[in-house]
Scaffold this active site. Structure first.
Site, PDB file in Angstrom:
ATOM      1  N   LYS A 117       0.843  -1.208   0.000  1.00 29.27           N
ATOM      2  CA  LYS A 117       0.000   0.000   0.000  1.00 29.27           C
ATOM      3  C   LYS A 117       0.879   1.260   0.000  1.00 29.27           C
ATOM      4  O   LYS A 117       1.622   1.500   0.953  1.00 29.27           O
ATOM      5  CB  LYS A 117      -0.910  -0.019   1.236  1.00 29.27           C
ATOM      6  CG  LYS A 117      -1.770   1.233   1.442  1.00 29.27           C
ATOM      7  CD  LYS A 117      -2.675   1.103   2.683  1.00 29.27           C
ATOM      8  CE  LYS A 117      -3.460   2.374   2.981  1.00 29.27           C
ATOM      9  NZ  LYS A 117      -4.281   2.274   4.216  1.00 29.27           N
ATOM     10  N   ASP A 156      -3.101   9.812   4.162  1.00 27.29           N
ATOM     11  CA  ASP A 156      -4.483   9.363   4.350  1.00 27.29           C
ATOM     12  C   ASP A 156      -5.231  10.328   5.274  1.00 27.29           C
ATOM     13  O   ASP A 156      -5.169  10.216   6.494  1.00 27.29           O
ATOM     14  CB  ASP A 156      -4.494   7.943   4.942  1.00 27.29           C
ATOM     15  CG  ASP A 156      -5.910   7.390   5.071  1.00 27.29           C
ATOM     16  OD1 ASP A 156      -6.838   8.029   4.535  1.00 27.29           O
ATOM     17  OD2 ASP A 156      -6.066   6.322   5.693  1.00 27.29           O
ATOM     18  N   LYS A 198     -10.485  12.088   8.917  1.00 25.71           N
ATOM     19  CA  LYS A 198      -9.948  11.688  10.217  1.00 25.71           C
ATOM     20  C   LYS A 198      -9.864  12.901  11.137  1.00 25.71           C
ATOM     21  O   LYS A 198      -9.497  13.985  10.690  1.00 25.71           O
ATOM     22  CB  LYS A 198      -8.537  11.116  10.055  1.00 25.71           C
ATOM     23  CG  LYS A 198      -8.480   9.753   9.413  1.00 25.71           C
ATOM     24  CD  LYS A 198      -7.047   9.267   9.300  1.00 25.71           C
ATOM     25  CE  LYS A 198      -6.940   7.957   8.537  1.00 25.71           C
ATOM     26  NZ  LYS A 198      -7.499   6.804   9.245  1.00 25.71           N
ATOM     27  N   GLU A 213      -9.739   3.106   2.388  1.00 30.81           N
ATOM     28  CA  GLU A 213      -9.265   3.287   1.013  1.00 30.81           C
ATOM     29  C   GLU A 213      -8.133   2.342   0.651  1.00 30.81           C
ATOM     30  O   GLU A 213      -7.925   2.043  -0.520  1.00 30.81           O
ATOM     31  CB  GLU A 213      -8.803   4.740   0.811  1.00 30.81           C
ATOM     32  CG  GLU A 213      -7.375   5.055   1.269  1.00 30.81           C
ATOM     33  CD  GLU A 213      -7.111   4.817   2.751  1.00 30.81           C
ATOM     34  OE1 GLU A 213      -8.064   4.893   3.544  1.00 30.81           O
ATOM     35  OE2 GLU A 213      -5.951   4.541   3.115  1.00 30.81           O
ATOM     36  N   ARG A 252      -7.755  -0.844   1.114  1.00 38.10           N
ATOM     37  CA  ARG A 252      -8.232  -2.084   0.486  1.00 38.10           C
ATOM     38  C   ARG A 252      -8.644  -1.842  -0.963  1.00 38.10           C
ATOM     39  O   ARG A 252      -8.595  -2.742  -1.790  1.00 38.10           O
ATOM     40  CB  ARG A 252      -9.374  -2.672   1.326  1.00 38.10           C
ATOM     41  CG  ARG A 252     -10.568  -1.792   1.433  1.00 38.10           C
ATOM     42  CD  ARG A 252     -11.472  -2.167   2.598  1.00 38.10           C
ATOM     43  NE  ARG A 252     -10.920  -1.747   3.889  1.00 38.10           N
ATOM     44  CZ  ARG A 252     -11.493  -1.984   5.062  1.00 38.10           C
ATOM     45  NH1 ARG A 252     -12.631  -2.659   5.121  1.00 38.10           N
ATOM     46  NH2 ARG A 252     -10.943  -1.574   6.182  1.00 38.10           N
TER      47      ARG A 252
HETATM   48  N1  BES Z   1      -4.521   4.021   7.093  1.00 39.43           N
HETATM   49  C1  BES Z   1      -5.601   3.645   7.913  1.00 39.43           C
HETATM   50  C2  BES Z   1      -5.238   2.609   8.985  1.00 39.43           C
HETATM   51  C3  BES Z   1      -4.234   2.996  10.013  1.00 39.43           C
HETATM   52  C4  BES Z   1      -4.643   3.379  11.276  1.00 39.43           C
HETATM   53  C5  BES Z   1      -2.885   2.916   9.780  1.00 39.43           C
HETATM   54  C6  BES Z   1      -3.712   3.687  12.248  1.00 39.43           C
HETATM   55  C7  BES Z   1      -1.951   3.232  10.739  1.00 39.43           C
HETATM   56  C8  BES Z   1      -2.369   3.615  11.985  1.00 39.43           C
HETATM   57  C9  BES Z   1      -6.735   3.055   7.064  1.00 39.43           C
HETATM   58  O1  BES Z   1      -6.834   3.540   5.779  1.00 39.43           O
HETATM   59  C10 BES Z   1      -7.995   3.376   7.776  1.00 39.43           C
HETATM   60  O2  BES Z   1      -8.298   4.517   7.888  1.00 39.43           O
HETATM   61  N2  BES Z   1      -8.690   2.350   8.238  1.00 39.43           N
HETATM   62  C11 BES Z   1      -9.893   2.523   8.949  1.00 39.43           C
HETATM   63  C12 BES Z   1     -10.859   1.481   8.477  1.00 39.43           C
HETATM   64  C13 BES Z   1     -12.269   1.725   8.884  1.00 39.43           C
HETATM   65  C14 BES Z   1     -12.810   2.957   8.207  1.00 39.43           C
HETATM   66  C15 BES Z   1     -13.100   0.527   8.519  1.00 39.43           C
HETATM   67  C16 BES Z   1      -9.592   2.356  10.441  1.00 39.43           C
HETATM   68  O3  BES Z   1      -8.725   1.563  10.782  1.00 39.43           O
HETATM   69  O4  BES Z   1     -10.212   3.052  11.233  1.00 39.43           O
HETATM   70 ZN    ZN Z   2      -5.092   4.278   4.931  1.00 41.10          ZN
HETATM   71 ZN    ZN Z   3      -8.009   5.341   5.671  1.00 40.82          ZN
END
Ligand code: BES
Ligand code: ZN
Ligand code: ZN
Length: 502
Positions: free
Chosen positions: A269, A274, A281, A353, A355
């Protein structure tokens, strides 16, 4: 950094710092350390007692020898309990080189427990010595201190004294350690860099440079090619960004490839920032999101070292790369897009995103005629909740592959733990209007993310590594792993590929 092995009388070794790693009180000191203590008429035990030195991690005692032995200083470096003996030499060597660096010294000898496989012990020790002095200075203009250590001497202690090895063994270890520590440093640098400069184009430039230096094939698919390939999921994420996406593809081919030569793909990835998209976020969760390309950075790192490790299998390194931001064209909730394999996806959370871009990355990998595929991603916060900050989550559609990955990770000292692809949770990805939606329910988010990816895996064996925890640390707890980007995964991928070929 120059390195050598020393197996003579330690009191004759001329270095700025002679470091002994110590795990406890003087009664548990190694023979070599006791011998040195005798040569100094018990000075080391006296000082250790005076300083209440117990060999705890992050503690050390340094004393000047004033010509009583050839080394100008001796250090007792506390390392605490060893986890696994072989990989702990990496940490021990790192503690010694970091101490020498703090003291601004040029040459250091580290005396290590030298049992175990010759070449591996040496390789891990040399990796540790290099990684212990890793720092990220690219954007500092004041008080920049380059590493002071130029020469590292290893001494491997066994019950029968210091060990020597063949010149060939040493050279092999030096070659591998140089490649792997540089690969890890590259992955760390890219993660530490920040989204202003670590853009999709920059990752592509780094890939091209790796290809040139290491003799790999490199194709960078620019936006037109991505559109032509109808990678709608990658394009959907990219729509919110002013920077065009890239799909990076490096290939390593060993000499004499036959139809039986296995082929692997590492899909990482490469999300260079992000923000979450319209599911934006909040402060706190967004702050470190430059790290969201760590999976891609690890793939680039592994590809940088792959021709030195020279596994007898074809290896594809594939990095779909974009930012996840907001503008008038950004993907919206309820949008439906079609993946390259024809499956339709309803966007129910723009922050899920990773995935999406990996799904198109997997479809691209499927076209390469591969036997096994990996996905590596900072995919879910849920994985960090489940396993904590040091351990990656491992999912696989094939038990044997999962076990080999876990075993490779253990052999190189990277923490990993299996998580289940629980089929019962597949229903959570059902959409009212499309084949799939891109999020599950509240619980088990790391698993639903992995189940989503599985929808884009062909008949191949597949392992997914969620490295959201260990790819970036806010506190360093081991000397060879710096705060910030860690490069977690480079060693496991290289170890797995080497193992797969034998
Ligand atoms: N990049 C994030 C995941 C992440 C979180 C990486 C903390 C490193 C540290 C990913 O894209 C994300 O935002 N995932 C969400 C998924 C949810 C919306 C189902 C998450 O983990 O909250
Ligand atoms: Zn992400
Ligand atoms: Zn994300």
């Amino acid at each position: 950094m120059n390195s050598e092995l020393f197996s003579d009388d330690l009191s004759t070794l001329d270095v700025d710092l002679l470091a002994f790693t110590v795990q406890g009180y003087a009664d548990s000191w190694s023979d070599a350390l006791q011998k040195m203590d005798q040569a100094l008429d018990g000075l080391l035990t006296t000082v250790a007692t005076e300083e209440e030195f117990e060999g705890k991690p992050e503690t050390s005692v340094v004393l000047h020898t004033h010509g009583r032995v050839a080394a100008s200083r001796i250090a007792l470096v506390g390392v605490g309990e060893a986890s696994t003996p072989l990989t702990s030499v990496r940490n021990h060597a790192a503690s010694a080189s970091a101490l020498a660096d703090r003291l601004r010294l040029k040459s250091v000898c580290v005396v290590l427990a030298g049992g175990g496989e010759d070449s591996r012990t040496l390789r891990f020790a040399l990796e540790g010595a290099a990684l212990g002095i890793y720092r990220f200075n690219a954007h500092r203009t004041r008080d920049v201190k380059e590493a002071s250590v130029e020469r590292i001497v290893l001494a491997l202690e066994t019950e029968s004294g210091l060990r020597s090895v063949s010149a060939e063994t040493l050279e092999h270890a030096q070659t591998l350690a140089k490649a792997s520590s540089e690969a890890i440093a590259l992955a760390r640098d890219l993660v530490n860099e920040g989204p202003r400069t670590a853009t999709p184009q920059r990752l592509a430039d780094v890939a091209r440079q790796i290809a040139e230096e290491e003799g790999l094939e490199c194709i960078v698919h620019e936006i037109e090619a991505i559109q032509e390939r109808k990678m709608e999921l990658l394009l959907a994420v990219n729509a919110g960004s002013d920077l065009d996406a890239r799909l990076i593809h490096l290939t390593y081919r060993p000499e004499n490839v036959t139809p039986d030569t296995p082929a692997l793909a590492f899909v990482g990835k490469g999300l260079t920032f992000d923000a979450g998209g319209y599911n934006i976020k909040p402060t706190g969760a967004i702050d470190d999101m430059k790290i969201d390309m760590a999976g891609g950075a690890v793939v680039l790192g592994a590809m940088k070292a792959i021709s030195v490790f020279a596994p007898d299998c074809v290896v594809h390194g594939i990095v779909p790369s974009t930012e996840n931001l907001i503008n008038g064209s950004a993907m919206k909730l309820g949008d439906i897009y079609t993946g390259q394999n024809g499956k339709t996806v309803e966007i129910r959370n723009t922050d899920a995103e990773g995935r999406l871009i990996l799904a198109d990355g997997l479809c691209y990998a499927n076209e390469q005629g591969i036997d096994e595929v990996f996905t590596l991603a900072t995919l879910t916060g849920a994985c960090v909740v489940a396993l904590g900050p040091y351990t990656a989550g491992i999912f696989s559609n094939k038990d044997a592959m999962r076990d080999s990955v876990l075993s490779a990770a253990e052999r190189v000292g990277e923490d990993a733990w299996p998580l289940p692809l629980n089929k019962k949770m597949k229903r959570m990805l059902k959409s009212d209007v499309a084949d799939l939606k891109n999020v599950g329910e509240r619980w088990g988010g790391a698993i639903t993310a992995a189940l989503f990816l599985e929808e884009f895996v062909d008949e191949t064996d597949w392992t997914h590594i969620d490295l959201a925890g260990p790819s970036y640390l806010s506190t360093s707890v081991e000397s060879h792993i710096s705060k910030g980007g860690t490069g977690w995964g480079v060693l496991t991928l290289l170890e797995y590929a080497a193992d797969r070929s034998s």
